[in-house]
Design a protein around this motif. Sequence first.
Motif, PDB file in Angstrom:
ATOM      1  N   LEU A  84       0.460  12.078  13.909  1.00  0.00           N
ATOM      2  CA  LEU A  84       0.247  12.307  13.104  1.00  0.00           C
ATOM      3  C   LEU A  84       0.297  14.269  12.728  1.00  0.00           C
ATOM      4  CD1 LEU A  84      -3.198  10.616  12.643  1.00  0.00           C
ATOM      5  CD2 LEU A  84      -0.798  10.159  11.120  1.00  0.00           C
ATOM      6  N   TYR A  85       0.552  14.456  12.216  1.00  0.00           N
ATOM      7  CA  TYR A  85       0.819  16.242  11.693  1.00  0.00           C
ATOM      8  C   TYR A  85      -0.773  16.153  11.286  1.00  0.00           C
ATOM      9  CZ  TYR A  85       1.307  20.282   8.918  1.00  0.00           C
ATOM     10  OH  TYR A  85       1.222  21.885   8.633  1.00  0.00           O
ATOM     11  N   HIS A  86      -1.002  17.700  11.937  1.00  0.00           N
ATOM     12  CA  HIS A  86      -2.133  18.321  11.894  1.00  0.00           C
ATOM     13  C   HIS A  86      -1.635  20.018  11.851  1.00  0.00           C
ATOM     14  CE1 HIS A  86      -1.947  17.566  16.018  1.00  0.00           C
ATOM     15  NE2 HIS A  86      -1.845  18.615  16.609  1.00  0.00           N
ATOM     16  N   GLU A  87      -2.876  21.108  11.061  1.00  0.00           N
ATOM     17  CA  GLU A  87      -2.925  21.831  10.977  1.00  0.00           C
ATOM     18  C   GLU A  87      -4.673  22.822  10.757  1.00  0.00           C
ATOM     19  OE1 GLU A  87      -1.057  25.254   8.681  1.00  0.00           O
ATOM     20  OE2 GLU A  87      -0.354  23.133   8.301  1.00  0.00           O
ATOM     21  N   GLN A  88      -4.772  23.845  12.079  1.00  0.00           N
ATOM     22  CA  GLN A  88      -5.987  24.225  11.542  1.00  0.00           C
ATOM     23  C   GLN A  88      -5.939  24.974  10.317  1.00  0.00           C
ATOM     24  OE1 GLN A  88      -7.398  27.351  14.070  1.00  0.00           O
ATOM     25  NE2 GLN A  88      -8.555  25.035  15.397  1.00  0.00           N
ATOM     26  N   SER A 109       1.207  -0.756   0.021  1.00  0.00           N
ATOM     27  CA  SER A 109       0.480  -0.084  -0.033  1.00  0.00           C
ATOM     28  C   SER A 109       0.882   1.513  -0.074  1.00  0.00           C
ATOM     29  CB  SER A 109      -1.306  -0.307   1.213  1.00  0.00           C
ATOM     30  OG  SER A 109      -2.000  -1.276   1.219  1.00  0.00           O
ATOM     31  N   GLU A 110       2.075   1.059   0.770  1.00  0.00           N
ATOM     32  CA  GLU A 110       2.564   1.990   0.674  1.00  0.00           C
ATOM     33  C   GLU A 110       3.663   2.504  -0.389  1.00  0.00           C
ATOM     34  OE1 GLU A 110       5.103   5.663   2.749  1.00  0.00           O
ATOM     35  OE2 GLU A 110       3.099   4.261   3.298  1.00  0.00           O
ATOM     36  N   VAL A 111       4.104   1.590  -1.040  1.00  0.00           N
ATOM     37  CA  VAL A 111       4.916   1.821  -2.460  1.00  0.00           C
ATOM     38  C   VAL A 111       3.584   2.442  -3.698  1.00  0.00           C
ATOM     39  CG1 VAL A 111       5.622   0.683  -4.351  1.00  0.00           C
ATOM     40  CG2 VAL A 111       6.522  -0.217  -1.372  1.00  0.00           C
ATOM     41  N   ARG A 112       2.287   1.708  -3.839  1.00  0.00           N
ATOM     42  CA  ARG A 112       1.923   2.132  -4.677  1.00  0.00           C
ATOM     43  C   ARG A 112       1.254   3.472  -3.961  1.00  0.00           C
ATOM     44  NH1 ARG A 112      -2.329  -1.330  -3.184  1.00  0.00           N
ATOM     45  NH2 ARG A 112      -1.892  -2.366  -4.789  1.00  0.00           N
ATOM     46  N   ARG A 113       1.176   3.822  -2.377  1.00  0.00           N
ATOM     47  CA  ARG A 113       0.759   5.731  -2.255  1.00  0.00           C
ATOM     48  C   ARG A 113       2.146   6.642  -2.709  1.00  0.00           C
ATOM     49  NH1 ARG A 113       1.330   8.994   1.536  1.00  0.00           N
ATOM     50  NH2 ARG A 113       2.736   7.454   2.998  1.00  0.00           N
ATOM     51  N   PHE A 161     -12.982   8.008  11.445  1.00  0.00           N
ATOM     52  CA  PHE A 161     -11.580   8.473  11.031  1.00  0.00           C
ATOM     53  C   PHE A 161     -10.711   7.465  10.350  1.00  0.00           C
ATOM     54  CE2 PHE A 161     -10.830  11.760  14.796  1.00  0.00           C
ATOM     55  CZ  PHE A 161     -12.116  12.375  14.414  1.00  0.00           C
ATOM     56  N   ALA A 162     -10.422   8.328   9.110  1.00  0.00           N
ATOM     57  CA  ALA A 162      -9.636   6.939   8.304  1.00  0.00           C
ATOM     58  C   ALA A 162      -7.938   6.716   9.300  1.00  0.00           C
ATOM     59  CB  ALA A 162      -8.961   7.729   7.240  1.00  0.00           C
ATOM     60  N   ASP A 163      -7.928   5.579   9.182  1.00  0.00           N
ATOM     61  CA  ASP A 163      -7.190   4.489   9.805  1.00  0.00           C
ATOM     62  C   ASP A 163      -5.588   4.984   8.711  1.00  0.00           C
ATOM     63  OD1 ASP A 163      -4.603   3.234  11.182  1.00  0.00           O
ATOM     64  OD2 ASP A 163      -5.903   1.439  11.885  1.00  0.00           O
ATOM     65  N   PHE A 164      -4.600   5.503   9.162  1.00  0.00           N
ATOM     66  CA  PHE A 164      -3.513   5.546   8.312  1.00  0.00           C
ATOM     67  C   PHE A 164      -2.290   4.688   8.900  1.00  0.00           C
ATOM     68  CE2 PHE A 164      -4.759  10.503   8.994  1.00  0.00           C
ATOM     69  CZ  PHE A 164      -4.400  11.017   8.103  1.00  0.00           C
ATOM     70  N   ASP A 165      -2.542   4.086   9.702  1.00  0.00           N
ATOM     71  CA  ASP A 165      -1.846   2.707   9.604  1.00  0.00           C
ATOM     72  C   ASP A 165      -2.155   1.674   8.579  1.00  0.00           C
ATOM     73  OD1 ASP A 165      -0.280   3.817  11.011  1.00  0.00           O
ATOM     74  OD2 ASP A 165      -1.338   3.039  12.786  1.00  0.00           O
ATOM     75  N   THR A 166      -3.444   1.471   8.121  1.00  0.00           N
ATOM     76  CA  THR A 166      -3.487   0.964   7.488  1.00  0.00           C
ATOM     77  C   THR A 166      -4.892   1.270   5.816  1.00  0.00           C
ATOM     78  OG1 THR A 166      -6.066   0.743   8.625  1.00  0.00           O
ATOM     79  CG2 THR A 166      -3.936  -0.459   9.024  1.00  0.00           C
ATOM     80  N   SER A 167      -4.706   2.190   5.591  1.00  0.00           N
ATOM     81  CA  SER A 167      -5.591   2.724   4.861  1.00  0.00           C
ATOM     82  C   SER A 167      -4.394   3.842   3.426  1.00  0.00           C
ATOM     83  CB  SER A 167      -6.615   3.731   5.166  1.00  0.00           C
ATOM     84  OG  SER A 167      -6.057   4.777   5.404  1.00  0.00           O
ATOM     85  N   GLU A 168      -5.197   3.606   2.265  1.00  0.00           N
ATOM     86  CA  GLU A 168      -4.262   4.213   1.371  1.00  0.00           C
ATOM     87  C   GLU A 168      -4.709   5.898   1.091  1.00  0.00           C
ATOM     88  OE1 GLU A 168      -4.264   2.320  -2.889  1.00  0.00           O
ATOM     89  OE2 GLU A 168      -3.863   0.211  -1.449  1.00  0.00           O
ATOM     90  N   VAL A 169      -5.030   6.173   2.439  1.00  0.00           N
ATOM     91  CA  VAL A 169      -5.679   7.813   2.466  1.00  0.00           C
ATOM     92  C   VAL A 169      -4.078   8.439   2.857  1.00  0.00           C
ATOM     93  CG1 VAL A 169      -6.378   9.952   3.604  1.00  0.00           C
ATOM     94  CG2 VAL A 169      -7.655   7.166   3.429  1.00  0.00           C
ATOM     95  N   TYR A 190      -9.051  20.649  10.609  1.00  0.00           N
ATOM     96  CA  TYR A 190      -7.779  20.343  11.025  1.00  0.00           C
ATOM     97  C   TYR A 190      -7.792  19.326   9.509  1.00  0.00           C
ATOM     98  CZ  TYR A 190      -6.889  21.672  15.299  1.00  0.00           C
ATOM     99  OH  TYR A 190      -7.259  22.703  16.764  1.00  0.00           O
ATOM    100  N   PHE A 191      -6.346  19.609   8.876  1.00  0.00           N
ATOM    101  CA  PHE A 191      -6.172  18.841   8.114  1.00  0.00           C
ATOM    102  C   PHE A 191      -4.977  18.192   8.327  1.00  0.00           C
ATOM    103  CE2 PHE A 191      -1.938  18.611   4.819  1.00  0.00           C
ATOM    104  CZ  PHE A 191      -3.254  17.736   4.157  1.00  0.00           C
ATOM    105  N   VAL A 192      -4.886  16.568   7.770  1.00  0.00           N
ATOM    106  CA  VAL A 192      -4.172  15.881   8.585  1.00  0.00           C
ATOM    107  C   VAL A 192      -3.235  14.933   7.605  1.00  0.00           C
ATOM    108  CG1 VAL A 192      -3.917  14.076  10.363  1.00  0.00           C
ATOM    109  CG2 VAL A 192      -6.316  15.642  10.437  1.00  0.00           C
ATOM    110  N   CYS A 193      -2.232  14.482   8.303  1.00  0.00           N
ATOM    111  CA  CYS A 193      -1.325  13.391   7.496  1.00  0.00           C
ATOM    112  C   CYS A 193      -0.507  12.898   8.341  1.00  0.00           C
ATOM    113  CB  CYS A 193      -0.860  14.102   5.916  1.00  0.00           C
ATOM    114  SG  CYS A 193       0.441  15.568   6.113  1.00  0.00           S
ATOM    115  N   ARG A 194       0.587  11.847   7.384  1.00  0.00           N
ATOM    116  CA  ARG A 194       1.616  11.082   8.074  1.00  0.00           C
ATOM    117  C   ARG A 194       2.286  11.862   8.165  1.00  0.00           C
ATOM    118  NH1 ARG A 194      -0.527   7.871   4.208  1.00  0.00           N
ATOM    119  NH2 ARG A 194      -1.561   6.073   4.711  1.00  0.00           N
ATOM    120  N   PRO A 195       3.305  12.140   9.539  1.00  0.00           N
ATOM    121  CA  PRO A 195       4.528  13.308   9.225  1.00  0.00           C
ATOM    122  C   PRO A 195       5.621  12.963   8.273  1.00  0.00           C
ATOM    123  CG  PRO A 195       4.617  10.941  11.161  1.00  0.00           C
ATOM    124  CD  PRO A 195       3.207  11.104  10.196  1.00  0.00           C
ATOM    125  N   GLY A 196       6.062  13.632   7.768  1.00  0.00           N
ATOM    126  CA  GLY A 196       6.562  14.268   6.654  1.00  0.00           C
ATOM    127  C   GLY A 196       5.782  14.128   5.412  1.00  0.00           C
TER     128      GLY A 196
END
Length: 292
Positions: A155-159, A85-89, A133-141, A269-275
Amino acid sequence: MAKNLRHLRALQAFDETATQSSLTKAADVLHVTHGAISRQIKLLELHLGVALFHRRPNGVELTKAGERLHQSTRGAFSTLQLGVSEVRRLHHRQSLTVSLSTSLALKWLVPLLNSFQQEHPGIALLLDTNDAFADFDTSEVDVALRFGKPGWDGLYHEQVRQEELVVVAAPSFVERIRLPMHAEDVASLPLLHDAFNVGWESWAAQVGLSADRINSQSIKYVDSAVLLEAAIDGQGVALARHLLAERDLKLGRLVRLDESRVPLDRGLYFVCRPGDQEQVTVRIFKKWLMSN
């Protein structure tokens, strides 16, 4: 290692059968025949020299050896799936999967997307509308737009926007009433209730009314978009999230009845994986989002 890898397909058949406790269900999940699953498991048992399952009339049950093996395969296949999933993403960087609630998509983001596509035609967006809530560990979100309080460890988040509630109704519902209305007059109208956000009692405290002036015997709406549609339909007065009501206010489908604003302790909030906030497509989307 090469000899063991030859049995990878058999291990997959074993793992899915152990998970489902059924050869038939495992075959359905892996899109193969019952016989193919059975042959792979027999091949693995022959290779290991031990029985992995007890055959039962209503399915299969792991033996002690099978339980030990399943402890290993369960984690191994989960890790493999995450890696794929990570490679595809990461490979599809010109596409972006955004998780958000249905109400936020309908009432805010979707009407704005035409401008994003005009500005960035090379980026394809996939909207995953889900109130969970999307699970960033198991989804391709790639990105989640979350309404709430910051508390997403790791997780990285910004209002994007601090939220507040405003009093709105359809113009036809108050066409003979002079605006802005007095609080007492607003309270005398049919009030629509949002089961998720703070209620009319908070508005009453904000405008100096007693809470017993609020009629709570009304329909409660869990979905904020449905609440707004009920107001647009002329069913009553809504205490609505300003962000979601903005477009309907601009288009004249709703009007504000007074100047009160009820602040919320939650925001968008805008949320994504750190980095990931440094990836080009994510950075472009976030910059565009913050400007709207």
